[in-house]
Design an enzyme around this catalytic site. Structure first.
Site: not given
Length: 532
Positions: A234-235, A264, A282
């Protein structure tokens, strides 16, 4: 003299052929390398629209180099590389493709879950290195296991639907989903503590917000089964990476699948050295299908924006085919929706958006969309737009209606968001635009009249009316170095129920908010953060 030039669209990163085809011959399409500032900035001089992905930084400097720019389109979901406030200040619309990657994201989460269950990447690496180690990489089945889904938004629901075929028991934690809606897709809603204790697998599908950052931390990772496997696609930051590393090393967590990181790009992490962890860079949206959907969605939005039409996927709608008298109410309605959700602490079973006054003679359906966008902004993982807000309501079993009336006894125009919760309680918040400068004002909360601006940090407390409350609140805030911007007290009758409304210059931590609630004996206490 008429300007017959075709609008110029600058494509700064790779866009699918389907997306380019949507633009067609109506536009002059140019290309540049958006990651190269030396190329990008001069290329912006006369463009009407800019299409980017994630490598192009659209900041205030870039926007200043584009005096004719009318729309920035991000061919993807996130907007981390676009300075939305700077664009808004410059009158530039910002759009994205909010639903383009939901299937890809859900499938990648399932892929990580299966990979952690069966040690697929580890076994692959060992075998390619000449090692045949069947016993070392013995995995576990999903059949009859309990999968806990953190966040039952659109991606969480897709994950649930896909995992149902594996014969698992599905449970979820999401205070903003109705139990009946969860039951329709075979999911049982539980508390966070219950999910942590019962799950054999946990998969995260929450939005990143001040409330969810670090939600799964050291305390939570001491509550799980030692056999649990945790997936976060998700995050980054929702699962505390340091706490996860410690739990994995100490054997309190059996494995993890991680696609997102706190910072990131991430090329060095303690997680990378653990053999029971599967990591990807990701990749949730990295499919050909998601990229094509993103390209076509933003190309359609660019066409609408440059034609002066209403753009449903705009994140900062300032124009389009909306009546001039209605436009200023869009950000107000959205803020009222966000305040409503914070006050309710859950999504309503029934929701009404009431528009009163002269403005009701216009087509105000967009105000309903704006309010819905606000209702869901802080509670779902994906970006919320005018397109998907009604779908989010439907997916959660929320009945939504728009009521318009020319009668408005106290204000020239008024927007109210009013809802009934699952337990029968009602919550309401109303607002208006005041004066020649159209200043936003919240003028009612749960029946208590007031008049405050919806600034970034707000708090509302309901309590039994008695002397000394204002002093207590002021003392606590002062002791914690928090400055009061405004404070209003409203009551239903002398000695009855009262509501204190605060706007403050900084965020109220959970500890400070709870201290206020406890010391004044509040029946309810809610804080609201209206960040972009």
């Amino acid at each position: 003299m008429t300007d017959n030039r075709r609008p110029i669209v600058l494509v700064a990163e790779e866009l699918s052929e389907a997306g380019l085809a949507v633009l067609g011959a109506d536009f002059e399409v140019r290309h540049t390398d958006g990651s190269d500032r030396a190329q990008l900035l001069p290329a912006l001089a006369d463009v009407d629209a800019l299409i980017v992905r994630s490598a192009t930084k659209v900041d205030a400097e870039a926007i200043a180099h584009a005096p004719k720019l009318r729309v920035v389109a991000r061919a993807g979901v996130g907007l981390d590389n676009v300075d939305v406030p700077a664009a808004t200040k410059a009158g530039v619309m910002v759009v994205n493709a909010p639903t383009s990657n939901i299937t890809s994201a859900a499938e990648h989460a399932v892929a990580l879950l299966l990979a952690t269950a069966r040690n697929v990447p580890q076994a692959d690496g060992a075998l390619k290195n000449g090692e045949w180690k069947r016993s070392k990489y013995t995995g576990v089945e999903l059949l009859d296991k309990t999968v806990g889904i953190l966040g039952l938004g659109r991606i969480g629901q897709l994950v649930a639907q896909r995992l149902a075929g594996f014969g698992v028991e599905l449970i979820a934690y999401d205070p903003y989903v109705q139990a009946a809606r969860a039951a329709q897709i075979g999911v049982r809603l539980v508390s966070l503590d219950e999910l942590l204790a019962q799950s054999d697998f946990i998969t995260v599908h929450l939005p990143k917000s001040p409330e969810t950052v670090g939600l799964i931390g050291d305390r939570e990772l001491h509550q799980v089964k030692p056999s649990v496997r945790i997936v976060n696609a998700a995050r980054g930051g929702i699962v505390d990476e340091d706490a996860l590393v410690a739990a994995l090393k100490e054997g309190r967590v059996a494995g993890a699948g991680v696609d997102v990181f706190k910072t990131e790009p991430c090329t060095d992490s303690p997680l990378f050295g653990l053999d029971n962890v599967v990591v990807t860079p990701h990749l949730g949206a990295s499919t050909h299908e998601a990229q094509e959907k993103a390209g076509t969605q933003v190309a359609r939005s660019v066409k609408l924006a440059l034609a002066g039409e209403f753009v449903p996927d705009a994140v900062n709608v300032e124009g389009g085919a909306v009546a001039e008298d209605v436009k200023p109410g869009l950000p107000l309605a959205e803020k009222l929706g966000r305040i409503f959700t914070a006050l309710a602490g859950e999504v309503a079973a029934r929701l009404e958006v009431v528009v009163r006054g002269e403005i009701a003679a216009e087509d105000v359906r967009v105000l309903e969309l704006a309010a819905l966008k606000g209702v869901f902004t802080d509670v779902v993982e994906e970006a919320v737009t005018y397109v998907n807000a009604p779908l989010l309501a439907r997916d959660r079993g929320v009945e939504v209606s728009l009521v318009t009336t020319s009668e408005s006894p106290d204000w020239r125009n008024l927007v109210e968001v009013r809802g009934t919760l699952a337990d029968g309680r009602t919550v309401s918040v109303s607002g208006t635009l005041s004066g020649p400068r159209q200043i936003q004002k919240v003028v009612e909360v749960n029946g208590f009249p007031m008049e405050i601006e919806p600034t970034e940090h707000l708090a509302f407390y309901t309590y039994s009316d008695r002397p000394g409350i204002v002093g207590i609140v002021g003392r606590i805030l002062g002791e914690n170095g928090i400055n009061i911007a405004s404070m209003q007290v409203s009551r239903d009758e002398k000695g009855g129920k009262a509501l204190i409304a605060l706007t403050v210059d900084g965020p109220l931590s959970a500890d400070v908010a709870e201290q206020i609630r406890t010391e004044i004996g509040a029946d309810t206490g809610r804080t609201v953060t209206l960040t972009d």
